[in-house]
Design a protein around this motif. Structure first.
Motif, PDB file in Angstrom:
ATOM      1  N   GLU A 281      72.951  41.767  55.089  1.00  0.00           N
ATOM      2  CA  GLU A 281      72.216  41.814  53.829  1.00  0.00           C
ATOM      3  C   GLU A 281      71.233  40.658  53.722  1.00  0.00           C
ATOM      4  O   GLU A 281      70.131  40.800  53.190  1.00  0.00           O
ATOM      5  N   ILE A 282      71.628  39.480  54.241  1.00  0.00           N
ATOM      6  CA  ILE A 282      70.724  38.318  54.196  1.00  0.00           C
ATOM      7  C   ILE A 282      69.493  38.577  55.055  1.00  0.00           C
ATOM      8  O   ILE A 282      68.364  38.250  54.656  1.00  0.00           O
ATOM      9  N   PHE A 283      69.696  39.174  56.240  1.00  0.00           N
ATOM     10  CA  PHE A 283      68.554  39.451  57.102  1.00  0.00           C
ATOM     11  C   PHE A 283      67.617  40.479  56.476  1.00  0.00           C
ATOM     12  O   PHE A 283      66.416  40.471  56.729  1.00  0.00           O
ATOM     13  N   MET A 284      68.176  41.373  55.661  1.00  0.00           N
ATOM     14  CA  MET A 284      67.326  42.348  54.982  1.00  0.00           C
ATOM     15  C   MET A 284      66.435  41.688  53.931  1.00  0.00           C
ATOM     16  O   MET A 284      65.377  42.224  53.574  1.00  0.00           O
ATOM     17  N   MET A 285      66.851  40.520  53.418  1.00  0.00           N
ATOM     18  CA  MET A 285      66.046  39.821  52.421  1.00  0.00           C
ATOM     19  C   MET A 285      64.903  39.025  53.028  1.00  0.00           C
ATOM     20  O   MET A 285      63.999  38.598  52.314  1.00  0.00           O
ATOM     21  N   VAL A 286      64.931  38.804  54.356  1.00  0.00           N
ATOM     22  CA  VAL A 286      63.894  37.984  54.995  1.00  0.00           C
ATOM     23  C   VAL A 286      62.504  38.597  54.815  1.00  0.00           C
ATOM     24  O   VAL A 286      61.565  37.902  54.382  1.00  0.00           O
ATOM     25  N   PRO A 287      62.250  39.872  55.126  1.00  0.00           N
ATOM     26  CA  PRO A 287      60.890  40.399  54.901  1.00  0.00           C
ATOM     27  C   PRO A 287      60.497  40.438  53.433  1.00  0.00           C
ATOM     28  O   PRO A 287      59.313  40.311  53.103  1.00  0.00           O
ATOM     29  N   VAL A 288      61.505  40.588  52.533  1.00  0.00           N
ATOM     30  CA  VAL A 288      61.176  40.612  51.104  1.00  0.00           C
ATOM     31  C   VAL A 288      60.700  39.239  50.642  1.00  0.00           C
ATOM     32  O   VAL A 288      59.695  39.107  49.927  1.00  0.00           O
ATOM     33  N   VAL A 289      61.433  38.194  51.063  1.00  0.00           N
ATOM     34  CA  VAL A 289      61.120  36.842  50.583  1.00  0.00           C
ATOM     35  C   VAL A 289      59.876  36.286  51.254  1.00  0.00           C
ATOM     36  O   VAL A 289      59.033  35.650  50.608  1.00  0.00           O
ATOM     37  N   PHE A 290      59.734  36.503  52.559  1.00  0.00           N
ATOM     38  CA  PHE A 290      58.661  35.843  53.302  1.00  0.00           C
ATOM     39  C   PHE A 290      57.433  36.715  53.505  1.00  0.00           C
ATOM     40  O   PHE A 290      56.413  36.214  53.986  1.00  0.00           O
ATOM     41  N   LEU A 291      57.482  37.997  53.144  1.00  0.00           N
ATOM     42  CA  LEU A 291      56.315  38.849  53.348  1.00  0.00           C
ATOM     43  C   LEU A 291      55.876  39.519  52.054  1.00  0.00           C
ATOM     44  O   LEU A 291      54.727  39.358  51.617  1.00  0.00           O
ATOM     45  N   ILE A 292      56.773  40.236  51.415  1.00  0.00           N
ATOM     46  CA  ILE A 292      56.384  41.016  50.227  1.00  0.00           C
ATOM     47  C   ILE A 292      56.158  40.098  49.027  1.00  0.00           C
ATOM     48  O   ILE A 292      55.175  40.247  48.282  1.00  0.00           O
ATOM     49  N   LEU A 293      57.059  39.151  48.792  1.00  0.00           N
ATOM     50  CA  LEU A 293      56.927  38.269  47.631  1.00  0.00           C
ATOM     51  C   LEU A 293      55.663  37.411  47.672  1.00  0.00           C
ATOM     52  O   LEU A 293      54.948  37.314  46.663  1.00  0.00           O
ATOM     53  N   PRO A 294      55.315  36.747  48.796  1.00  0.00           N
ATOM     54  CA  PRO A 294      54.050  35.982  48.802  1.00  0.00           C
ATOM     55  C   PRO A 294      52.822  36.846  48.557  1.00  0.00           C
ATOM     56  O   PRO A 294      51.887  36.427  47.862  1.00  0.00           O
ATOM     57  N   VAL A 295      52.815  38.067  49.104  1.00  0.00           N
ATOM     58  CA  VAL A 295      51.668  38.942  48.882  1.00  0.00           C
ATOM     59  C   VAL A 295      51.571  39.333  47.414  1.00  0.00           C
ATOM     60  O   VAL A 295      50.474  39.377  46.818  1.00  0.00           O
ATOM     61  N   THR A 296      52.729  39.596  46.778  1.00  0.00           N
ATOM     62  CA  THR A 296      52.735  39.947  45.357  1.00  0.00           C
ATOM     63  C   THR A 296      52.219  38.793  44.499  1.00  0.00           C
ATOM     64  O   THR A 296      51.418  38.982  43.564  1.00  0.00           O
ATOM     65  N   VAL A 297      52.680  37.572  44.817  1.00  0.00           N
ATOM     66  CA  VAL A 297      52.216  36.400  44.064  1.00  0.00           C
ATOM     67  C   VAL A 297      50.727  36.179  44.259  1.00  0.00           C
ATOM     68  O   VAL A 297      49.985  35.845  43.311  1.00  0.00           O
ATOM     69  N   LEU A 298      50.259  36.370  45.486  1.00  0.00           N
ATOM     70  CA  LEU A 298      48.830  36.188  45.757  1.00  0.00           C
ATOM     71  C   LEU A 298      47.994  37.214  44.994  1.00  0.00           C
ATOM     72  O   LEU A 298      46.939  36.875  44.412  1.00  0.00           O
ATOM     73  N   ILE A 299      48.449  38.450  44.954  1.00  0.00           N
ATOM     74  CA  ILE A 299      47.709  39.480  44.215  1.00  0.00           C
ATOM     75  C   ILE A 299      47.701  39.177  42.722  1.00  0.00           C
ATOM     76  O   ILE A 299      46.702  39.431  42.012  1.00  0.00           O
ATOM     77  N   ALA A 300      48.798  38.604  42.187  1.00  0.00           N
ATOM     78  CA  ALA A 300      48.872  38.327  40.753  1.00  0.00           C
ATOM     79  C   ALA A 300      48.003  37.140  40.345  1.00  0.00           C
ATOM     80  O   ALA A 300      47.368  37.164  39.281  1.00  0.00           O
ATOM     81  N   PHE A 301      47.959  36.078  41.159  1.00  0.00           N
ATOM     82  CA  PHE A 301      47.281  34.855  40.761  1.00  0.00           C
ATOM     83  C   PHE A 301      45.871  34.724  41.319  1.00  0.00           C
ATOM     84  O   PHE A 301      45.105  33.882  40.833  1.00  0.00           O
ATOM     85  N   TRP A 302      45.516  35.494  42.326  1.00  0.00           N
ATOM     86  CA  TRP A 302      44.191  35.313  42.935  1.00  0.00           C
ATOM     87  C   TRP A 302      43.051  35.632  41.968  1.00  0.00           C
ATOM     88  O   TRP A 302      42.062  34.877  41.913  1.00  0.00           O
ATOM     89  N   GLY A 304      42.980  35.203  38.743  1.00  0.00           N
ATOM     90  CA  GLY A 304      42.875  34.074  37.815  1.00  0.00           C
ATOM     91  C   GLY A 304      42.229  32.871  38.462  1.00  0.00           C
ATOM     92  O   GLY A 304      41.424  32.164  37.832  1.00  0.00           O
ATOM     93  N   VAL A 305      42.556  32.594  39.716  1.00  0.00           N
ATOM     94  CA  VAL A 305      41.938  31.459  40.417  1.00  0.00           C
ATOM     95  C   VAL A 305      40.447  31.685  40.576  1.00  0.00           C
ATOM     96  O   VAL A 305      39.626  30.768  40.371  1.00  0.00           O
ATOM     97  N   ILE A 306      40.054  32.897  40.923  1.00  0.00           N
ATOM     98  CA  ILE A 306      38.624  33.201  41.070  1.00  0.00           C
ATOM     99  C   ILE A 306      37.917  33.058  39.713  1.00  0.00           C
ATOM    100  O   ILE A 306      36.800  32.533  39.616  1.00  0.00           O
ATOM    101  N   GLY A 307      38.593  33.516  38.630  1.00  0.00           N
ATOM    102  CA  GLY A 307      37.991  33.394  37.294  1.00  0.00           C
ATOM    103  C   GLY A 307      37.811  31.946  36.877  1.00  0.00           C
ATOM    104  O   GLY A 307      36.813  31.573  36.271  1.00  0.00           O
ATOM    105  N   LEU A 308      38.767  31.081  37.174  1.00  0.00           N
ATOM    106  CA  LEU A 308      38.633  29.652  36.869  1.00  0.00           C
ATOM    107  C   LEU A 308      37.476  29.032  37.623  1.00  0.00           C
ATOM    108  O   LEU A 308      36.737  28.211  37.072  1.00  0.00           O
TER     109      LEU A 308
END
Length: 313
Positions: A281-302, A304-308
Motif C-alpha cells: 500500500e505504501i508503494f502505491m502511494m509513491v506515484p500519488v505523492v511524487f507525481l500526481i500531487l505536485p502536478v495538481t498543486v502546480l495547476i492550482a497555483f500557477w 495565481g503566480v502568473i497573475g501576480l
C-alpha cells in the motif's frame, strides 16, 4: 626441380587431409551401437538406478565438460569442496524440475564464474589502457567477478525453485478439483490420476505423471504419493499427497479430502493476496505523492503566480 619438392609436399598434405575427412565422415555416418541395438530392446523394462553425485548427464554442460576435459572437472570439484552442500543442491534441482546432476550444476557454476571473470577482466583491461588501472585492484576485481558468477548461479537456482513452486501452488486447486470429480464419478484413484495427467499440463501435472509411472511399475499408491510429499517443497502439495496416501490406505472418502484441500489452498491464496496488497500500500502511494500531487498543486497555483507577475509594477 625446385618446384617439384614443394608440389609434392602440397599434394601429400592435400591427400592426407582428404583421407582424414573421408574417414571422419565414414565414422560420423556409421550408426551407433545404441541405434542398432535399441529397436530390439524396446519392450525390455529399463532398470532404475540411483543417480550419483559425480555422474554426468547428456546436457550441454556435460558436453562442455567432455570437450574441455580435466580443467572444468577439476574446477567443478574445487567448487564442490569449497561450497559443499551436494545434498541440498540435489534436492533443489529436483524441486526446480531440472534433469541435471550435481556435477552438471557445478560445471555451470564454473562457466558462470568464468563469464563474470571475463567481464571484469575486460573492464580492467579497458581501464588500464586508459592509464587508470592498478594491478592489485584489477586482480581483486577479477576474483570478485569469479566468485560473484559462481554464487549467482546458485541464486538463480533458488529463484528457479521459487518460480516453479509458485506455479505448483497456482495449478494445485484446479487439478485437485479434477481429481475429486473423477473419483466422485466412480473411477479409482489410479484411473482418475491417469485421466487428469492426460488432459492437463504444467509443473504439477508433470509431478503427478511421475507418481503415475511409479504406480504402473509396481509401487503402491500410498508409497508413491509419500515420495511426492517427501520430495516437494510446497506444503499444500505435501498435504495433498499425504492425504491421498492416507485415504487410499485407510479407505476414507477421497473426493471429500480433495475438495477440502482445494478449498484450503484457494483460501490461503486469497489471504496471501490481501497481505501482499496491504504490504504494498505504501508503494502505491509513491506515484500519488511524487507525481500526481505536485502536478495538481502546480495547476492550482500557477495561474495565481502568473497573475501576480502581471499585476506587479
Amino acid at each position: 626441380m625446385t618446384l617439384l619438392f614443394p608440389g609434392g609436399l602440397i599434394g601429400a598434405a592435400a591427400g592426407l587431409g582428404t583421407v582424414l575427412v573421408l574417414a571422419r565422415l565414414r565414422r560420423i555416418n556409421r550408426p551407433s551401437l545404441e541405434l542398432r541395438v535399441l529397436p530390439y530392446l524396446r519392450d525390455v523394462p529399463r532398470l532404475a538406478r540411483p543417480a550419483l553425485a559425480d555422474e554426468a548427464t547428456s546436457s550441454p554442460m556435460a558436453a562442455a565438460a567432455g570437450v574441455f576435459g580435466p580443467a572444468l572437472r577439476a574446477a567443478a570439484a574445487a567448487v564442490e569442496r569449497v561450497l559443499g552442500g551436494a545434498s541440498s543442491v540435489r534436492r533443489r534441482l529436483g524441486r526446480a524440475g531440472l534433469d541435471k546432476s550435481v556435477h552438471d550444476f557445478r560445471v555451470e557454476q564454473v562457466l558462470w564464474g568464468l563469464g563474470g571473470f571475463a567481464l571484469v577482466a575486460a573492464y580492467c583491461l579497458l581501464t588500464s589502457l586508459g592509464g587508470h588501472g592498478d594491478t592489485v585492484s584489477s586482480l581483486l576485481l577479477c576474483a570478485t567477478g569469479l566468485a560473484t558468477g559462481v554464487l549467482a548461479r546458485d541464486t538463480h537456482l533458488s529463484s528457479q525453485v521459487s518460480a516453479r513452486e509458485r506455479k505448483l501452488v497456482a495449478e494445485f486447486p484446479v487439478l485437485a478439483e479434477l481429481l475429486a470429480l473423477a473419483v466422485a464419478a466412480g473411477e479409482s484413484p489410479v484411473a482418475a490420476l491417469d485421466r487428469v495427467v492426460r488432459r492437463s499440463g504444467g509443473e504439477l501435472s508433470r509431478d503427478l505423471a511421475v507418481v503415475l509411472a511409479a504406480v504402473r511399475t509396481g509401487t503402491p499408491v500410498g508409497e508413491a504419493f509419500d515420495r511426492l510429499a517427501a520430495s516437494t517443497g510446497v506444503p499444500s502439495v505435501a498435504r495433498f499427497a499425504q492425504g491421498v496416501a492416507v485415504a487410499v490406505e485407510r479407505g476414507t472418502p477421497l473426493a471429500e479430502v480433495l475438495h477440502a484441500q482445494a478449498a484450503d489452498v484457494r483460501e490461503a491464496g486469497r489471504r496471501e493476496l490481501i497481505e501482499v496488497a496491504a504490504r504494498r500500500e505504501i508503494f502505491m502511494m509513491v506515484p500519488v505523492v511524487f507525481l500526481i500531487l505536485p502536478v495538481t498543486v502546480l495547476i492550482a497555483f500557477w495561474p495565481g503566480v502568473i497573475g501576480l507577475h502581471m499585476t506587479t509594477p
